[in-house]
Motif scaffolding. Structure first.
Motif, PDB file in Angstrom:
ATOM      1  N   VAL A  70       0.821  -1.416  -0.271  1.00 19.90           N
ATOM      2  CA  VAL A  70       0.129   0.302  -0.132  1.00 19.90           C
ATOM      3  C   VAL A  70       1.098   1.254   0.223  1.00 19.90           C
ATOM      4  N   PRO A  71       0.821   2.817  -0.523  1.00 19.08           N
ATOM      5  CA  PRO A  71       1.115   3.885  -0.213  1.00 19.08           C
ATOM      6  C   PRO A  71       1.573   3.907   1.126  1.00 19.08           C
ATOM      7  N   ALA A  72       2.579   4.154   1.194  1.00 19.49           N
ATOM      8  CA  ALA A  72       3.416   4.908   2.131  1.00 19.49           C
ATOM      9  C   ALA A  72       2.073   5.766   3.081  1.00 19.49           C
ATOM     10  N   ASN A  73       2.351   5.563   4.376  1.00 17.64           N
ATOM     11  CA  ASN A  73       1.390   5.999   4.966  1.00 17.64           C
ATOM     12  C   ASN A  73      -0.075   6.007   5.129  1.00 17.64           C
ATOM     13  N   THR A  74      -0.811   5.213   4.543  1.00 16.20           N
ATOM     14  CA  THR A  74      -1.689   4.525   4.164  1.00 16.20           C
ATOM     15  C   THR A  74      -2.126   4.236   6.099  1.00 16.20           C
ATOM     16  N   GLU A  75      -3.840   4.609   5.965  1.00 12.34           N
ATOM     17  CA  GLU A  75      -4.021   4.494   7.728  1.00 12.34           C
ATOM     18  C   GLU A  75      -4.812   3.180   7.832  1.00 12.34           C
ATOM     19  N   LEU A  76      -4.839   2.582   9.477  1.00 15.24           N
ATOM     20  CA  LEU A  76      -5.291   1.246   9.466  1.00 15.24           C
ATOM     21  C   LEU A  76      -6.099   0.959   9.255  1.00 15.24           C
ATOM     22  N   LEU A  77      -7.649   2.062   9.614  1.00 11.76           N
ATOM     23  CA  LEU A  77      -8.776   1.434   9.562  1.00 11.76           C
ATOM     24  C   LEU A  77      -9.477   1.808   7.649  1.00 11.76           C
ATOM     25  N   LEU A  79      -6.669   0.377   5.773  1.00  9.97           N
ATOM     26  CA  LEU A  79      -6.181  -1.304   5.124  1.00  9.97           C
ATOM     27  C   LEU A  79      -7.424  -2.504   5.658  1.00  9.97           C
ATOM     28  N   LEU A  80      -8.010  -1.802   7.016  1.00 11.32           N
ATOM     29  CA  LEU A  80      -9.096  -2.892   6.771  1.00 11.32           C
ATOM     30  C   LEU A  80     -10.195  -3.077   5.667  1.00 11.32           C
ATOM     31  N   THR A  81     -10.340  -2.299   5.929  1.00 12.20           N
ATOM     32  CA  THR A  81     -11.387  -1.506   4.176  1.00 12.20           C
ATOM     33  C   THR A  81     -11.294  -3.145   3.333  1.00 12.20           C
ATOM     34  N   LEU A  82      -9.680  -2.458   3.038  1.00 13.17           N
ATOM     35  CA  LEU A  82      -9.383  -2.920   1.035  1.00 13.17           C
ATOM     36  C   LEU A  82      -9.771  -4.227   1.728  1.00 13.17           C
ATOM     37  N   ALA A  83      -8.824  -4.441   3.146  1.00 12.50           N
ATOM     38  CA  ALA A  83      -9.149  -6.894   3.045  1.00 12.50           C
ATOM     39  C   ALA A  83     -10.540  -7.049   3.233  1.00 12.50           C
ATOM     40  N   GLY A  84     -11.358  -5.929   3.049  1.00 16.51           N
ATOM     41  CA  GLY A  84     -12.864  -6.355   2.524  1.00 16.51           C
ATOM     42  C   GLY A  84     -13.727  -6.545   4.189  1.00 16.51           C
ATOM     43  N   GLY A  85     -13.383  -5.482   4.876  1.00 17.97           N
ATOM     44  CA  GLY A  85     -13.823  -5.458   6.801  1.00 17.97           C
ATOM     45  C   GLY A  85     -13.393  -7.594   7.085  1.00 17.97           C
ATOM     46  N   THR A  86     -14.083  -6.729   8.506  1.00 19.97           N
ATOM     47  CA  THR A  86     -13.865  -7.895   9.320  1.00 19.97           C
ATOM     48  C   THR A  86     -14.619  -9.399   9.383  1.00 19.97           C
ATOM     49  N   THR A  87     -14.578 -10.628   9.025  1.00 23.19           N
ATOM     50  CA  THR A  87     -15.486 -11.586   8.937  1.00 23.19           C
ATOM     51  C   THR A  87     -16.302 -11.764   9.760  1.00 23.19           C
ATOM     52  N   ASN A  88     -17.333 -12.335  10.342  1.00 15.83           N
ATOM     53  CA  ASN A  88     -18.706 -12.542  11.396  1.00 15.83           C
ATOM     54  C   ASN A  88     -17.573 -12.404  12.946  1.00 15.83           C
ATOM     55  N   GLY A  89     -16.607 -12.812  12.721  1.00 16.53           N
ATOM     56  CA  GLY A  89     -16.250 -13.600  14.383  1.00 16.53           C
ATOM     57  C   GLY A  89     -15.496 -12.038  14.147  1.00 16.53           C
ATOM     58  N   GLY A  90     -14.826 -10.725  13.893  1.00 17.20           N
ATOM     59  CA  GLY A  90     -13.762 -11.079  13.562  1.00 17.20           C
ATOM     60  C   GLY A  90     -14.209  -8.950  14.699  1.00 17.20           C
ATOM     61  N   ASP A  91     -12.725  -9.445  15.491  1.00 20.03           N
ATOM     62  CA  ASP A  91     -13.239  -8.113  17.436  1.00 20.03           C
ATOM     63  C   ASP A  91     -12.833  -7.158  16.693  1.00 20.03           C
ATOM     64  N   LEU A  92     -13.390  -5.948  16.180  1.00 22.54           N
ATOM     65  CA  LEU A  92     -12.708  -4.904  15.731  1.00 22.54           C
ATOM     66  C   LEU A  92     -11.931  -3.677  16.931  1.00 22.54           C
ATOM     67  N   SER A  93     -12.564  -4.273  18.102  1.00 26.20           N
ATOM     68  CA  SER A  93     -12.516  -3.653  19.878  1.00 26.20           C
ATOM     69  C   SER A  93     -11.231  -3.788  19.496  1.00 26.20           C
ATOM     70  N   GLU A  94     -10.471  -5.604  19.373  1.00 26.04           N
ATOM     71  CA  GLU A  94      -9.077  -4.921  19.945  1.00 26.04           C
ATOM     72  C   GLU A  94      -7.540  -5.937  18.676  1.00 26.04           C
TER      73      GLU A  94
END
Length: 184
Positions: A70-77, A79-94
């Protein structure tokens, strides 16, 4: 008379098995030899062909885990969006982030961020809700892990409950068949 009761019990047993979905078979370990293919891969995201990229590893409960260029200084959110988000069991709070240069985040004063020896636990749910994600820039060779949610009931307890419910279903079906077809 005894043959009729045996036949009724057998019909109840077959009926109970027919009503049991394949999910229960998987929970019982009957389908444990069937495994999904590995999903980890490499992904390249850029806005222009001359843009320099960094590599970031993303693993855990996301739809597309793998190595991201990814381009330098890509934000964490992002990156998570590029990955399609979390699966049903993913815990975004940790969400766990291991920085190769921990100083870049050490000065951030955020309630959604806690640090321990260069590793950070990010409450991405709070960041999504209240903002502040612009400061969470990723660097070269950073590692991001989205843990699965901890279930309320362990898999062993779930298996036990499933087995008990199947047996009770069979017994109750046999009782109802016996009651409704009994000699009057």
């Amino acid at each position: 008379m005894n043959i009729q009761k045996s036949l009724r019990l057998f019909v109840a047993f077959v009926f109970g098995l027919a009503c049991t979905p394949a999910v229960h078979a998987q929970e019982l370990g009957l389908l444990s030899d069937i495994k999904p293919p590995a999903q980890a891969s490499e992904y390249i995201f850029r806005s222009s062909p001359k843009e320099s990229l960094i590599s970031v590893q993303l693993l855990g409960a996301v739809y597309k885990p793998g190595i991201y260029y990814v381009p330098a200084n890509t934000e964490l959110l992002k990156l998570l969006t590029l990955a399609g988000g979390t699966t049903n069991g993913g815990d975004l709070s940790e969400v766990l982030v291991r920085k190769t240069e921990p100083k870049s985040w050490s000065d951030l004063n955020m309630k959604a961020l806690s640090e321990y020896q260069g590793a950070y636990e990010v409450d991405a749910e709070k960041i999504i809700k209240y903002g502040g994600g612009k400061n969470l820039k990723l660097g070269q060779d950073d590692f991001v892990y989205v843990p699965p949610r901890t279930p309320w009931i362990s898999s062993e307890a779930s298996r036990g409950i499933t087995i008990v419910s199947i047996v009770l279903g069979i017994v109750l079906t046999a009782v109802l068949i016996d009651k409704n077809t009994g000699d009057k």
